[in-house]
Structures are given as C-alpha cells and as structure tokens.
Design an enzyme around this catalytic site. Structure first.
Site, short mmCIF file in Angstrom:
data_model
loop_
_atom_site.label_atom_id
_atom_site.label_comp_id
_atom_site.label_asym_id
_atom_site.label_seq_id
_atom_site.Cartn_x
_atom_site.Cartn_y
_atom_site.Cartn_z
N LEU A 1 11.50 -20.51 -3.90
CA LEU A 1 10.47 -19.62 -3.33
C LEU A 1 9.25 -19.66 -4.24
O LEU A 1 9.39 -19.65 -5.46
CB LEU A 1 11.02 -18.18 -3.29
CG LEU A 1 10.02 -17.07 -2.97
CD1 LEU A 1 9.66 -17.06 -1.48
CD2 LEU A 1 10.59 -15.69 -3.34
N ASP B 1 0.83 -1.20 0.00
CA ASP B 1 0.00 0.00 0.00
C ASP B 1 0.87 1.25 0.00
O ASP B 1 1.96 1.25 0.56
CB ASP B 1 -0.90 -0.02 1.25
CG ASP B 1 -2.08 0.93 1.11
OD1 ASP B 1 -2.30 1.47 0.01
OD2 ASP B 1 -2.77 1.15 2.13
N HIS C 1 2.94 3.19 -9.04
CA HIS C 1 2.89 1.74 -9.26
C HIS C 1 4.18 1.26 -9.96
O HIS C 1 4.71 0.20 -9.64
CB HIS C 1 1.67 1.35 -10.11
CG HIS C 1 0.37 1.73 -9.44
ND1 HIS C 1 0.12 1.47 -8.12
CD2 HIS C 1 -0.75 2.33 -9.91
CE1 HIS C 1 -1.09 1.91 -7.80
NE2 HIS C 1 -1.64 2.45 -8.87
C1 FPP Z 1 -1.55 0.04 -3.62
O1 FPP Z 1 -1.21 1.41 -3.57
C2 FPP Z 1 -1.04 -0.62 -4.82
C3 FPP Z 1 -1.79 -1.27 -5.77
C4 FPP Z 1 -3.26 -1.39 -5.67
C5 FPP Z 1 -1.20 -1.85 -6.98
C6 FPP Z 1 0.05 -2.63 -6.80
C7 FPP Z 1 0.61 -2.98 -8.13
C8 FPP Z 1 1.92 -3.01 -8.45
C9 FPP Z 1 3.01 -2.74 -7.48
C10 FPP Z 1 2.34 -3.29 -9.86
C11 FPP Z 1 2.03 -4.63 -10.46
C12 FPP Z 1 2.38 -5.77 -9.62
C13 FPP Z 1 3.16 -6.83 -9.95
C14 FPP Z 1 3.23 -7.93 -8.96
C15 FPP Z 1 3.93 -6.93 -11.17
P1 FPP Z 1 -2.35 2.50 -3.66
O2 FPP Z 1 -2.52 2.90 -5.07
O3 FPP Z 1 -3.60 2.00 -3.00
O4 FPP Z 1 -1.72 3.65 -2.81
P2 FPP Z 1 -2.48 4.81 -2.00
O5 FPP Z 1 -3.22 4.13 -0.88
O6 FPP Z 1 -1.36 5.67 -1.50
O7 FPP Z 1 -3.38 5.53 -2.95
#
Ligand code: FPP
Length: 239
Positions: A127, A16, A33
């Site tokens: 893993l 997050d 991201h």
């Molecule tokens: C949460 O931060 C993050 C996500 C919902 C997306 C995570 C995706 C990736 C890291 C990229 C793709 C993944 C892989 C495994 C290749 P948020 O956007 O909710 O952050 P915020 O709460 O600060 O808005």
C-alpha cells in the site's frame, strides 16, 4: 458462495472533525488530533486488508497555517512523533509513505522526518500511503501552470501541444493514479482545495462520523458504499 466486489484502487480521505470531537468531550483541540492518529492507523490497516493500493490522507492544508500557533505546533509535533513511532510497523505492513505538498515553511525537524519516513518505507509494495501535508490543490495547479510555462518559454514544449497528460505530469501527484473514492468525515460536503484536478471522476462520500470515530468498521462500511456505486465516466453504457 464467493462474491467479487469493486474495490477502489485509490481512496483519498479528508480527515475532518477532530476539533468537534474534542469539544464534545470538553478537551483541547489538539487532543482531538491525538485521537485522530488512532484513526489514521485504523485506515492504513483496513485499506491494506481490503486490497486498496493507494491511500491519501489530507493531514495539513496550506490554509491550516492560519490556525493558532499552538495548534499548528501540536499538529507538527504529532506528525513527527507518529512518523517516528510508526515507521517500523509501516515497514512490517509493506506500506510505502509519500509526502505530497510544498516543502516550505516546515522546521528542519519536520523536513528530516519527511525524508526519513519516505526513505525507510521506500520498499513497501502492499500500500502507498500519501500524506498531503502543506498541500493545496489550487497552489498545486498554479505551480503546474508555471512549470509548463517555463518549458514553453525554453522551447522544449509548444503551448498548443499541452494536453491533460502533460498537466497531470506537472502536478505534485505525478505518478499517482487518480482517486476513485474521496471520503470526507464529519458530515461536511466540501472538497476544500483537496485533489481538485485528480478527483474529477471520483465517487464522493460524506459520512456523518467525526474523524476520531472513523475506525476500521467505518472504513469497511465506506468500501461497501463504494461497491454499490456505478461509475460511468460520462458514458452511456448498454445494459
Ligand atoms: C481536521 O479536523 C484535522 C486536521 C486538520 C489535522 C489532522 C491531523 C492528524 C490526524 C494528525 C497528524 C497526521 C498524521 C498523518 C500523522 P479539524 O481540526 O478541522 O476538526 P473541526 O472541523 O471539528 O474543527
């Protein structure tokens, strides 16, 4: 002097804070991201090095479909690009990838990538990286209840015989050990529909750091935190 310390067999992470990381830098959310992918790489490397056997990452929740289309598209594209680009390195590191979630609503391309990364890395033994993608714990439990109900209706199983093992076997996490340690970055202290059944006895850890800043050092700090915790499973142990 050598010291043995408790290593969690299965670490699960709610990644997050990508959006906040981007906002702090006047960048678009998708750039957060992109930065988050570097932390995915770091977590995989550190987990393998520390001797963790299972690493589950919450990459996309079923609720995330409600985000603006441009952001959903950017995450899907990033997922495909990362999977394509990392496949060779994952194989080299002995990482097996499993994607956990409902395989609905995805484009053909995303489905192809999921199948590809799972088959290319199938022999990895060091893993297992579980990517929770279009995953929701409540939905998972509803589907499990349905599957068990169908088995009862067909006469294969008696309702009064259903036990915890049957229920666990009906979940998407079938065959995956329960997480020992659940981490959520960015200081939010919630599970947000993530592994609700499986995390019953997990240690929980909520570091303040945003996901793109959660590097190998932060992962190791988390392992130290785990080693300090004492796990009792509801039992009273004699000193
Ligand atoms: C949460 O931060 C993050 C996500 C919902 C997306 C995570 C995706 C990736 C890291 C990229 C793709 C993944 C892989 C495994 C290749 P948020 O956007 O909710 O952050 P915020 O709460 O600060 O808005």
């Amino acid at each position: 002097m050598s010291e043995t310390r408790a290593i969690p067999r299965h670490v699960a992470i709610i990644m997050d804070g990508n959006g906040r990381w981007a906002k702090q830098r006047n960048k678009e959310r998708y750039e957060g991201h992109i930065a988050g992918v570097e932390s995915v790489r770091a977590a995989v490397r550190a987990a393998a090095r520390c001797g963790v056997e299972w690493l589950t990452l919450y990459a996309f929740s079923t609720e995330n479909w409600g985000r603006p289309t441009a952001e959903v598209d950017a995450i899907m594209e990033l997922f495909c690009r990362t999977v394509m680009g990392e496949a060779e390195d994952l194989v080299r590191q002995g990482v097996r990838v499993k994607v956990m979630g409902e395989r609905t609503r995805f484009s053909e391309e995303v489905l192809r990538m999921i199948e590809r990364i799972e088959s290319v890395t199938a022999e990895g033994r060091r893993l297992t990286l579980v990517l929770a993608f279009n995953y929701s714990a409540r939905r998972e439990m509803v589907l499990a209840a349905r599957a068990l109900a169908e088995r009862v209706a067909s006469g294969e199983l008696r309702a009064e015989d259903i036990d915890e093992a049957d229920f666990a076997d009906a979940l998407m996490s079938r065959g995956i050990p329960d997480p020992d340690f659940v981490i959520r970055t960015s200081g939010e202290c919630r599970l947000s529909n993530f592994l609700l059944w499986q995390s019953s006895y997990a240690e929980l850890y909520f570091p303040e750091v945003l996901w793109p800043d959660f590097g190998e050092e932060e992962f190791e700090r988390a392992m130290e935190e785990y080693a300090r915790r004492e796990r009792r499973y509801g039992l009273v142990t004699e000193e």
